[in-house]
Design a protein around this motif. Structure first.
Motif, PDB file in Angstrom:
ATOM      1  N   PRO A   1       0.810  -1.229   0.000  1.00 11.33           N
ATOM      2  CA  PRO A   1       0.000   0.000   0.000  1.00 11.33           C
ATOM      3  C   PRO A   1       0.840   1.274   0.000  1.00 11.33           C
ATOM      4  CG  PRO A   1      -0.861  -1.580   1.586  1.00 11.33           C
ATOM      5  CD  PRO A   1       0.451  -2.108   1.120  1.00 11.33           C
TER       6      PRO A   1
ATOM      7  N   LEU B   1       2.400   1.656  -3.510  1.00 11.31           N
ATOM      8  CA  LEU B   1       1.381   2.072  -4.480  1.00 11.31           C
ATOM      9  C   LEU B   1       1.010   3.540  -4.284  1.00 11.31           C
ATOM     10  CD1 LEU B   1      -0.948  -1.075  -4.523  1.00 11.31           C
ATOM     11  CD2 LEU B   1       0.590  -0.288  -6.333  1.00 11.31           C
ATOM     12  N   ALA B   2       0.912   3.964  -3.019  1.00 13.30           N
ATOM     13  CA  ALA B   2       0.615   5.374  -2.754  1.00 13.30           C
ATOM     14  C   ALA B   2       1.747   6.266  -3.259  1.00 13.30           C
ATOM     15  CB  ALA B   2       0.398   5.589  -1.257  1.00 13.30           C
TER      16      ALA B   2
END
Length: 343
Positions: free
Chosen positions: A209, A212-213
């Motif tokens: 996460p 991806l951010a």
């Protein structure tokens, strides 16, 4: 008119040429991934690899799935993150020497993780990731604040000097913390070298996460970085919110560096070498440069990991050592360029 049309470098890289390079880079990434799965202390044939992918119970096939596949995935993720972060940092600072290692971001993330382990009993990948991102962010803010002092503000040269000093200081503090702690010294020193060995899916998933951010923020900053390349005043005149553009791009780079450092340790020079190579392929337009930096960074780190397995057989050389051998001569070459001497 787009920035790529205004720049001479942009005219040398047409859309067809860029698409051709994109296909070549994707093919090279797939080939590097296949070689990474097949090469190691023991060679693995294509049938064994296919057995492992299909979940067969063969012992060698199980080793392929359990060890080499997650290792290859981690190398691709870490290399892509560091390559992209380096391109973003060079765009934000307008500094050809900018790199997560040279600007002290990786060292700050590493110091934060070591403090968490030694003083607060930090455990777990997710805790490491949050701590590394905090350390990377504080280091980046400190370097920018120090580099902004004095006449002329945050010039590329002052940022490079501030980053080098911060990196040395953070590494010294890390050593001072680890030396009296024999219970953690071995693990921390091995982690500090930087490597992708021992990767597992359970270690990779908590980082996804954050990566991806960071990827989303970095790619979204492409237009802003194109405008920042013209100078702050020109960018503001063209409607860019300079402070927000710089902060958003920097946050993306910090997330990428922190997430990668937490799981792999500090790996240097990938973010320095990759953007310069990609500019030769696709020009200076960040809309093309940033995706290419991510893909090329993944290829570079996978290749470095493969090389580390080959040159030290039957043992292995950590990928952080290999990238240092590759990146140091490139760093010297960049410093010797006339443009950098005039910073």
């Amino acid at each position: 008119m787009a920035a790529e049309d205004a720049a001479p470098a942009g005219r040398r890289h047409g859309r067809r040429g860029r698409l051709a390079w994109l296909l070549a880079v994707l093919a090279l990434l797939a080939a590097a991934g296949g070689v990474s799965i097949g090469v190691g202390t023991r060679e693995v044939s294509l049938p064994d690899i296919l057995n492992g992918v299909q979940g067969r119970t063969d012992t060698l096939a199980e080793a392929v799935v359990a060890v080499r596949v997650p290792r290859t995935i981690l190398a691709a993720l870490a290399g892509g993150a560091l390559g992209l972060a380096g391109a973003v940092m060079q765009g934000v600072t307008r500094n050809p020497l900018a790199d997560p290692g040279i600007l002290g971001v990786n060292a700050g993330a590493g110091l934060a993780v070591v403090i968490g382990i030694a003083w607060f009993g930090l455990t777990g990948t997710l805790a490491f990731v949050w701590t590394a991102i905090l350390g990377a962010g504080l280091a980046a803010a400190f370097v920018y604040a120090v580099g902004s002092l004095g006449r002329g503000g945050a010039t590329p040269l002052k940022l490079a000097l501030a980053g080098a000093a911060t990196s040395i200081a953070a590494s010294s503090f890390t050593t001072a913390i680890v030396l009296p702690r024999g219970d953690i010294a071995g693990g921390v020193r091995s982690w500090q070298v930087g490597g992708v060995g021992g990767a597992t899916y359970d270690a990779i998933l908590p980082c996804l996460p954050f990566l991806l951010a960071g990827l989303s923020l970095s790619l979204a900053s492409a237009r802003g970085l194109n405008l920042l390349a013209l100078g702050d005043e020109a960018a503001a005149g063209l409607g860019a919110r300079v402070a927000w553009a710089r902060a958003g791009a920097a946050l993306g780079a910090v997330l990428l560096c922190g997430g990668t450092t937490a799981i792999c340790g500090p790996i240097g020079f990938v973010g320095l070498v990759v953007p310069h190579l990609c500019r030769l392929l696709v020009g200076v337009d960040h809309r093309w440069l940033l995706p290419f930096a991510a893909l090329t960074g993944a290829i570079l780190l996978i290749a470095a990991d493969i090389l580390g397995r080959i040159v030290a057989r039957p043992s292995e050389m950590d990928v952080g050592i290999v990238t240092a051998f590759v990146g140091a001569p490139v760093f010297v070459w960049i410093v010797r360029q006339r443009r950098v001497r005039e910073l």
